[in-house]
Each structure stands twice: as structure tokens, then as C-alpha cells.
Design a protein around this motif. Structure first.
Motif, PDB file in Angstrom:
ATOM      1  N   TYR A 138       0.854  -1.202   0.000  1.00 25.36           N
ATOM      2  CA  TYR A 138       0.000   0.000   0.000  1.00 25.36           C
ATOM      3  C   TYR A 138       0.884   1.245   0.000  1.00 25.36           C
ATOM      4  CZ  TYR A 138      -3.347   3.521   1.599  1.00 25.36           C
ATOM      5  OH  TYR A 138      -4.117   4.647   1.722  1.00 25.36           O
ATOM      6  N   PHE A 139       0.612   2.141  -0.963  1.00 30.28           N
ATOM      7  CA  PHE A 139       1.331   3.404  -1.066  1.00 30.28           C
ATOM      8  C   PHE A 139       0.467   4.501  -0.453  1.00 30.28           C
ATOM      9  CE2 PHE A 139       3.193   0.765  -4.283  1.00 30.28           C
ATOM     10  CZ  PHE A 139       4.530   1.128  -4.325  1.00 30.28           C
ATOM     11  N   PRO A 140       0.792   4.934   0.779  1.00 33.36           N
ATOM     12  CA  PRO A 140      -0.056   5.942   1.454  1.00 33.36           C
ATOM     13  C   PRO A 140      -0.118   7.267   0.700  1.00 33.36           C
ATOM     14  CG  PRO A 140       1.463   4.883   2.999  1.00 33.36           C
ATOM     15  CD  PRO A 140       1.896   4.494   1.634  1.00 33.36           C
ATOM     16  N   TYR A 183      11.270   1.018  -0.735  1.00 35.35           N
ATOM     17  CA  TYR A 183      10.732   0.975   0.629  1.00 35.35           C
ATOM     18  C   TYR A 183       9.774   2.125   0.922  1.00 35.35           C
ATOM     19  CZ  TYR A 183      14.354   4.467   1.761  1.00 35.35           C
ATOM     20  OH  TYR A 183      15.161   5.585   1.787  1.00 35.35           O
ATOM     21  N   ASN A 184       9.292   2.860  -0.098  1.00 35.43           N
ATOM     22  CA  ASN A 184       8.352   3.964   0.135  1.00 35.43           C
ATOM     23  C   ASN A 184       6.907   3.473   0.140  1.00 35.43           C
ATOM     24  OD1 ASN A 184       8.256   3.324  -2.562  1.00 35.43           O
ATOM     25  ND2 ASN A 184       8.045   5.449  -3.267  1.00 35.43           N
ATOM     26  N   PHE A 185       6.659   2.351   0.769  1.00 34.34           N
ATOM     27  CA  PHE A 185       5.327   1.755   0.856  1.00 34.34           C
ATOM     28  C   PHE A 185       5.260   0.917   2.114  1.00 34.34           C
ATOM     29  CE2 PHE A 185       8.065  -0.841  -1.839  1.00 34.34           C
ATOM     30  CZ  PHE A 185       8.058  -2.048  -1.173  1.00 34.34           C
ATOM     31  N   THR A 186       4.069   0.432   2.426  1.00 34.31           N
ATOM     32  CA  THR A 186       3.882  -0.503   3.535  1.00 34.31           C
ATOM     33  C   THR A 186       3.351  -1.826   2.973  1.00 34.31           C
ATOM     34  OG1 THR A 186       1.621   0.260   3.951  1.00 34.31           O
ATOM     35  CG2 THR A 186       3.390   1.334   5.188  1.00 34.31           C
ATOM     36  N   VAL A 187       3.581  -2.879   3.722  1.00 35.66           N
ATOM     37  CA  VAL A 187       3.129  -4.212   3.317  1.00 35.66           C
ATOM     38  C   VAL A 187       1.898  -4.568   4.135  1.00 35.66           C
ATOM     39  CG1 VAL A 187       3.750  -6.650   3.197  1.00 35.66           C
ATOM     40  CG2 VAL A 187       5.455  -4.900   2.665  1.00 35.66           C
ATOM     41  N   PRO A 220      -7.256  -0.496   3.763  1.00 34.97           N
ATOM     42  CA  PRO A 220      -5.789  -0.389   3.754  1.00 34.97           C
ATOM     43  C   PRO A 220      -5.241   0.729   4.626  1.00 34.97           C
ATOM     44  CG  PRO A 220      -6.718   0.473   1.723  1.00 34.97           C
ATOM     45  CD  PRO A 220      -7.847  -0.147   2.463  1.00 34.97           C
ATOM     46  N   GLN A 221      -6.056   1.740   4.928  1.00 33.95           N
ATOM     47  CA  GLN A 221      -5.558   2.842   5.750  1.00 33.95           C
ATOM     48  C   GLN A 221      -5.523   2.507   7.235  1.00 33.95           C
ATOM     49  OE1 GLN A 221      -7.870   6.319   4.807  1.00 33.95           O
ATOM     50  NE2 GLN A 221      -7.104   6.452   2.700  1.00 33.95           N
ATOM     51  N   ASN A 222      -6.115   1.376   7.591  1.00 35.54           N
ATOM     52  CA  ASN A 222      -6.084   0.928   8.985  1.00 35.54           C
ATOM     53  C   ASN A 222      -4.665   0.487   9.329  1.00 35.54           C
ATOM     54  OD1 ASN A 222      -6.455  -0.239  11.503  1.00 35.54           O
ATOM     55  ND2 ASN A 222      -8.467  -1.069  10.964  1.00 35.54           N
ATOM     56  N   LEU A 223      -4.067   1.113  10.308  1.00 32.85           N
ATOM     57  CA  LEU A 223      -2.661   0.839  10.639  1.00 32.85           C
ATOM     58  C   LEU A 223      -2.435  -0.576  11.157  1.00 32.85           C
ATOM     59  CD1 LEU A 223      -1.625   4.219  12.339  1.00 32.85           C
ATOM     60  CD2 LEU A 223      -1.232   3.455   9.994  1.00 32.85           C
ATOM     61  N   LYS A 224      -3.483  -1.232  11.666  1.00 37.00           N
ATOM     62  CA  LYS A 224      -3.270  -2.583  12.187  1.00 37.00           C
ATOM     63  C   LYS A 224      -3.006  -3.586  11.067  1.00 37.00           C
ATOM     64  CE  LYS A 224      -8.023  -4.358  12.289  1.00 37.00           C
ATOM     65  NZ  LYS A 224      -9.084  -4.931  13.148  1.00 37.00           N
ATOM     66  N   PHE A 225      -3.328  -3.228   9.816  1.00 36.37           N
ATOM     67  CA  PHE A 225      -3.049  -4.089   8.682  1.00 36.37           C
ATOM     68  C   PHE A 225      -1.740  -3.744   7.982  1.00 36.37           C
ATOM     69  CE2 PHE A 225      -7.844  -4.396   8.590  1.00 36.37           C
ATOM     70  CZ  PHE A 225      -7.886  -5.689   9.063  1.00 36.37           C
ATOM     71  N   GLN A 226      -1.096  -2.653   8.366  1.00 39.00           N
ATOM     72  CA  GLN A 226       0.098  -2.187   7.661  1.00 39.00           C
ATOM     73  C   GLN A 226       1.369  -2.583   8.411  1.00 39.00           C
ATOM     74  OE1 GLN A 226       0.030   1.948   6.538  1.00 39.00           O
ATOM     75  NE2 GLN A 226      -2.177   1.946   6.130  1.00 39.00           N
ATOM     76  N   VAL A 227       2.356  -3.027   7.633  1.00 39.44           N
ATOM     77  CA  VAL A 227       3.680  -3.342   8.174  1.00 39.44           C
ATOM     78  C   VAL A 227       4.687  -2.465   7.442  1.00 39.44           C
ATOM     79  CG1 VAL A 227       5.428  -5.115   8.523  1.00 39.44           C
ATOM     80  CG2 VAL A 227       3.001  -5.717   8.652  1.00 39.44           C
ATOM     81  N   PRO A 228       5.317  -1.519   8.113  1.00 36.97           N
ATOM     82  CA  PRO A 228       6.283  -0.648   7.425  1.00 36.97           C
ATOM     83  C   PRO A 228       7.537  -1.413   7.026  1.00 36.97           C
ATOM     84  CG  PRO A 228       6.303  -0.222   9.778  1.00 36.97           C
ATOM     85  CD  PRO A 228       5.178  -1.191   9.540  1.00 36.97           C
ATOM     86  N   VAL A 229       8.184  -0.954   5.958  1.00 42.95           N
ATOM     87  CA  VAL A 229       9.442  -1.536   5.502  1.00 42.95           C
ATOM     88  C   VAL A 229      10.586  -0.816   6.197  1.00 42.95           C
ATOM     89  CG1 VAL A 229      10.889  -2.067   3.523  1.00 42.95           C
ATOM     90  CG2 VAL A 229       8.398  -2.091   3.287  1.00 42.95           C
TER      91      VAL A 229
END
Length: 608
Positions: free
Chosen positions: A217-219, A278-282, A292-301
Motif C-alpha cells: 500500500y502506497f499511502p 521501501y516507500n510503501f507498507t506491506v 488499507p488505511q487501517n494501521l493494524k493491517f500495515q507493516v512498514p518496511v
């Protein structure tokens, strides 16, 4: 009296159906248990149930079978069992300290229920059993000391199956030792000829499965995409940007980029800039794409070390990305827990036709696993070799895959080499360009081109051989060129071909065979070249041949004969009838007739 005795005898024989003794049935593959039959009671006893995965016979005294039986190679039923305490050897655990995909017995996966994550279980990671089955209607009472169970096949016919445990028929014969003398004989006797779709779904699955594309996901742009792992395509190995990375698939790819104008591409091409990696989250799990904007689903690189952006300094483009390494930690159905990235950078000189070779590596490891155990070399089998896995060799104290020639696009021998794959016969060739130097140097250069920079000395007997244990390796027999047979004073004798012969065989249980290498040898063929030639192109050839010398056990001589056992008082009614007949009807032929009919009936049953 005679008439009643004959009627009694006829009824006795009619109790046995006509086709009992000549029509055995076997359990078809895919037979399923019937809930009503498991543990079903019968007038003479109880049919025992047996779960797939257990091999411990149940102590039931006595044995009684009806009719001949047929051995089936696969176990009926589709039961699911806990594999860790059941299988002593996990043959598909090839990567120490790393979860091997679809290996349901790999403890490094840390999965309580592997089938929920894997698409299927590899052969050898679940226990297999052999069964003997007959039609259930033929069974009146079972006193078998072996595990038994009633199943229903695809035709709806109930089958009574007994688990077979015959050690003599389960193991291959032991092979004799292979030496230089026996090698040729065995090779002659057993030898032969030597030669994902795109990610589309209406509702995302709750968790990743092995091989699924990894969502990113690219914020900045609120865009959902996939984690890419560029790979080389075509003869030149050009980078294909849209190659997705697969979940739990640790891979290493290499590709090339060519630049018409490196001056502008240096700062504008995102493939050369570390930030674009690395300018995205997994997304931790696929269902995160619904929010996808929910932070509990995002893993930063996470960036392991600082990577400066590329810039142009004079005639040099500096800080160009040459290597990208992703480290991804997973936790089964809970998805991706951590992602880190590290880079390798280099400088490029601005000139026409500048090219860059990039390496992309993705490694997966379990969340509880230590980092130190995730970088060891994968096994080629555990213990036996698997077809297609690298054939392991040792040079000095270094373990490495055995290799053979590889050519470039123009046919010239490349520095890169193909790996020799176990069980795969192969032939490769290329042209080696030699300049006029001393004969000894020409010989050394051609030998190194054929077998590699260093000649392998030992080959691994099993796919999990430890380099520190020399007993797990066997020496490679080598036959170099004989200079004495070449009668030329102004010539240089050099090798032009290498044939690698490998003798291998299956050992162990036939239901779980393990492939091992019995011996290997290198055979060189040479030719002479004139010393007067300045530059010559020598065609080189490498041939790999695998010879199966497996010796299977002798098959059974035939079906076992039925051992009839009658009750001790079976002839009592006839004795009474005979004694009465003698007293009341002296000279009557009825007792003799009864005995004749009885003998004829037994003979008829024996001949069927």
C-alpha cells in the motif's frame, strides 16, 4: 434317516456363497470410512477402527480371514493427524532453520495445522500405509491382530481393510560396495542411454497462502499494489518489473538494465533509486485491502542501513542500486509481522551502451526463528536426494553444487555455470577461445572450463550430507587424458569433453524410498591442437548421466493357501448317524454315501 442327513449336508454347503473364494476385492484409492461402520459390531465379534497415521498394531488375539486378498499401496481414508510426533524423518525439510513450502512436517514452520496455510502436503510429510481389503459382506467375524477398519469406496461398496506390516517386502536389497572394478560392471548392467495468474478475487482471503502475491500500500497515492521482484527474461536477461514475489517463496533473481542516456536516467529512473524499494507498507494479511488505511493491517518496511539517493558527479552516476535484499518475518495465519530491506550500491560511468546487473533477494523466516539459522545452504534432500535438486560436491573443505558448462548468447563459454541436478541427464557445450600460450597453461584452462575453477573431489552420498563428516561423502573417480597415446611432437593435448557418470539407487522402505549416490566418476576425452596457431576456438562439451542401480526385493511367489481349521466336534453328527445306521440298517450304503459327499464337497472348495 438317510434323506434327512442328505438335506442337512446340502444346507451346510449352501451356507457358503458361490463366489466367496474366487472374487477378492481391494480397497480403491480414495475410499472413505462410513460412520456407521467404524467399530460396527457383528454377531461373532467387533470390527476394529484404525486411524490413518498410527502404525501400532492392536493386541487382538486370534486371526480369521475370508478369501484371498489384494495389497493396495495407499491407505484408505483422508484423516488429518499431528505429524511432528509421528514422522521421525522429515524428508522435505531441505532448508535448515527455514520453513519449506508445503512441507507439513517441517518444525521450522511453527504451524499447528499446516494444511490451513499450505495448498497441499508434499509426499513424505504425511505417513502412508499399506492395506489389504476384501468385500465387507464376506466378513462374519474379525479376529485379526492387525489394525482394521471398514470403508466405503467410490461405488458405494463397503470394504473391510486390514493394515499390512510386512518388513521383508518394505525394504530394498542392500547394494554391494562400488569400486573402480565394479563400477564399469554395474554401469553396463543397469545403465541406458546417456543422454501464476494475476491476483483477482471478489472477497480477499483471510490470510496468505504459500505462493500468493504479497500486497503493498502506497499511502501517498492511496494505491494498493504488489511487492515486486524483478527477474531476467530473454537471452539478454532484461529486467521484467511486474514479476510478483510469492508468499513464503524465498528466491534470488538477477537481471540486466541497459541505458541509452545514463545522464538523465541516473536521477529519474526509479529502479536506480533505493527509495522506490521501501516507500510503501506491506499488508499483513490480504483482507487488509478492504481497509488499507487501517494501521493494524500495515507493516512498514524498515531500512537496515542508510542508502543515499543517486546523483551525477562529472562522468559518473554514483549510489546506483545494484542489490536489494528483503527480509520478511511471518507468523502462519497471522500473516507478515516484519519487513526489512538492505541495499548494495555501485557507481556507473556515463558512456554509450552502459549496462547494470541487479540482484534481488527475498528471504522468509518464521517469526520465532533466529536470524543466524536462516542463511544456511539448502539441502538437496533429507536424507535422500530429490530429483532436480543440486548434486553436492566438496573441493577441499568447501561444499558446493557440482556444475557444468554454460554458454553466452554468442556461444562463447560463460563465467556462469549450470548446476548439475540430481536425476536429470544433461548435455551442454560452448566454445572456449584460447590464445597461444604454453601447453601446460592451455591444459589447465580447458580442465578448469570443463569441471570448474577447482575440480570436485568428493560427492555427497545423501542430500543432507554434512561437510564435516567425511563418511557421508564418496570420492569421485577421475580419468584424465593420457598424453602418451597422442603421437605428435608439435602438438598440445587438451581435454575437449567431460562425461560425469553417477550411479545411484533407492534404499530403505519401499513406501518411503531414499535416493543415495553409490559412486561417481569423471571421464575426459582429449584431442591435440597445433602449437603454431595463435588463437583457436575449442568446442567443449559436458555430459551428465545418472544410472539407476536400484535392486528391488523379490515379489511374493503367489497368494497364500487357505488353512482350514474346523471345530473339534465337527464330525460328531456324522459319527452319530453312522453308528445308528450300522445298528439299524446293516449293509446300508447311506453312511458311505454321506462320507463320499463330504469328501467331494471339500475337494470342490479346494480346487476353486
Amino acid at each position: 434317516m438317510c434323506t434327512s442327513q442328505l438335506a442337512l449336508l446340502q444346507v451346510l454347503f449352501l451356507l457358503v456363497p458361490e463366489g466367496v473364494w474366487s472374487q477378492p476385492s481391494s480397497s480403491p484409492s480414495g475410499a472413505v470410512p462410513t460412520p456407521s461402520d467404524v467399530g460396527l459390531g457383528s454377531p461373532g465379534g467387533t470390527l476394529q477402527s484404525f486411524s490413518e497415521g498410527s502404525e501400532t498394531p492392536w493386541p487382538v488375539p486370534g486371526i480369521s480371514t475370508v478369501g484371498p486378498t489384494v495389497v493396495t499401496p495407499s491407505a484408505p481414508g483422508n484423516g488429518t493427524v499431528d505429524l511432528f510426533p509421528v514422522l521421525p524423518i522429515c524428508v522435505c525439510d531441505l532448508t535448515p532453520g527455514t520453513c519449506d513450502i508445503n512441507c507439513c512436517c517441517d518444525k521450522d514452520c511453527y504451524l499447528l495445522h499446516p494444511r490451513t496455510v499450505f495448498s497441499f502436503c508434499l509426499p513424505g510429510s504425511v505417513r502412508s500405509s499399506s492395506w489389504v481389503c476384501v468385500d465387507n459382506s464376506l466378513i462374519f467375524r474379525s479376529n485379526s491382530p492387525f489394525p482394521s477398519r471398514v470403508f466405503m469406496d467410490s461405488s458405494g461398496i463397503r470394504q473391510f481393510c486390514v493394515h499390512v506390516n510386512d518388513s521383508k517386502l518394505s525394504y530394498f536389497q542392500k547394494l554391494q560396495k562400488v569400486n573402480a572394478t565394479r563400477f564399469e560392471a554395474l554401469a553396463t548392467e543397469f545403465g541406458g542411454g546417456s543422454f501464476t495468474s494475476t491476483f483477482q478475487t471478489q472477497s480477499p482471503p483471510p490470510h496468505y497462502r504459500a505462493g500468493d502475491p504479497i500486497l503493498t500500500y502506497f499511502p501517498t497515492w492511496s494505491v494498493i499494489s504488489l511487492l515486486r521482484q524483478p527477474a531476467g527474461v530473454g537471452a539478454w536477461g532484461l529486467c521484467a518489473e511486474n514479476n510478483p514475489a510469492g508468499f513464503l517463496e524465498s528466491k534470488s533473481t538477477t537481471c540486466a538494465r541497459f541505458f541509452k542516456n545514463l545522464t538523465s536516467s541516473c536521477t529519474l529512473d526509479p529502479a536506480l533509486n533505493a527509495v522506490s524499494y521501501y516507500n510503501f507498507t506491506v499488508l499483513k494479511v490480504p483482507k487488509g485491502m478492504t481497509d488499507p488505511q487501517n494501521l493494524k493491517f500495515q507493516v512498514p518496511v524498515t531500512l537496515v542501513s542508510e542508502a543515499d539517493p543517486p546523483f551525477l558527479s562529472g562522468n559518473t552516476c554514483q549510489n546506483v542500486v545494484s542489490q536489494v535484499i528483503y527480509e520478511i518475518e511471518t507468523n502462519g495465519t497471522f500473516g507478515i509481522q516484519k519487513v526489512s530491506v538492505s541495499f548494495g550500491q555501485t557507481n556507473l560511468t556515463v558512456k554509450p551502451g552502459t549496462s547494470l546487473e541487479q540482484h534481488f533477494i527475498i528471504r522468509f523466516r518464521a517469526f520465532q526463528q533466529s536470524i543466524a539459522t536462516s542463511f544456511t545452504r539448502p539441502r538437496s534432500g533429507n536424507p535422500g536426494y530429490l530429483v532436480g535438486k543440486p548434486l553436492l560436491a566438496i573441493t577441499g573443505d568447501l561444499s558446493h553444487p557440482m556444475t557444468l558448462l554454460q554458454s553466452q548468447g554468442d556461444g562463447i563459454c560463460s563465467v556462469k555455470r549450470h548446476e548439475v541436478q540430481f536425476g536429470v541427464n544433461a548435455v551442454s557445450g560452448c566454445k572456449l577461445r584460447l590464445k597461444k600460450v604454453a601447453c601446460s597453461h592451455l591444459q589447465q584452462e580447458t580442465y578448469e572450463a570443463l569441471h570448474g575453477k577447482t575440480s570436485p573431489e568428493l560427492v555427497a552420498i545423501f542430500g543432507n550430507a554434512d561437510p564435516a563428516r567425511k563418511s557421508e561423502w564418496t570420492r569421485i573417480l577421475s580419468s584424465n587424458c593420457s598424453v602418451s597415446v597422442m603421437h605428435c611432437t608439435s602438438c598440445c593435448v587438451i581435454p575437449v569433453s567431460l562425461e560425469i557418470q553417477v550411479l545411484w539407487a533407492y534404499i530403505g522402505l519401499q513406501s518411503n524410498p531414499q535416493a543415495h549416490v553409490s559412486g561417481a566418476r569423471f571421464l575426459y576425452r582429449c584431442q591435440s591442437v597445433k602449437d603454431s596457431q595463435q588463437i583457436i576456438d575449442v568446442p567443449l562439451t559436458t555430459v551428465v548421466t545418472f544410472v539407476d542401480i536400484t535392486q528391488k526385493p523379490e515379489p511374493p511367489r503367489g497368494q497364500p493357501r487357505i488353512d482350514w481349521k474346523l471345530p473339534f466336534d465337527f464330525f460328531f453328527p456324522f459319527k452319530v448317524a453312522f453308528s445308528r445306521g450300522v445298528d439299524s440298517q446293516k449293509g446300508s450304503a447311506s453312511p458311505i454315501l454321506i462320507l463320499c459327499l463330504l469328501v467331494l464337497g471339500v475337494l470342490k472348495l479346494e480346487t476353486r
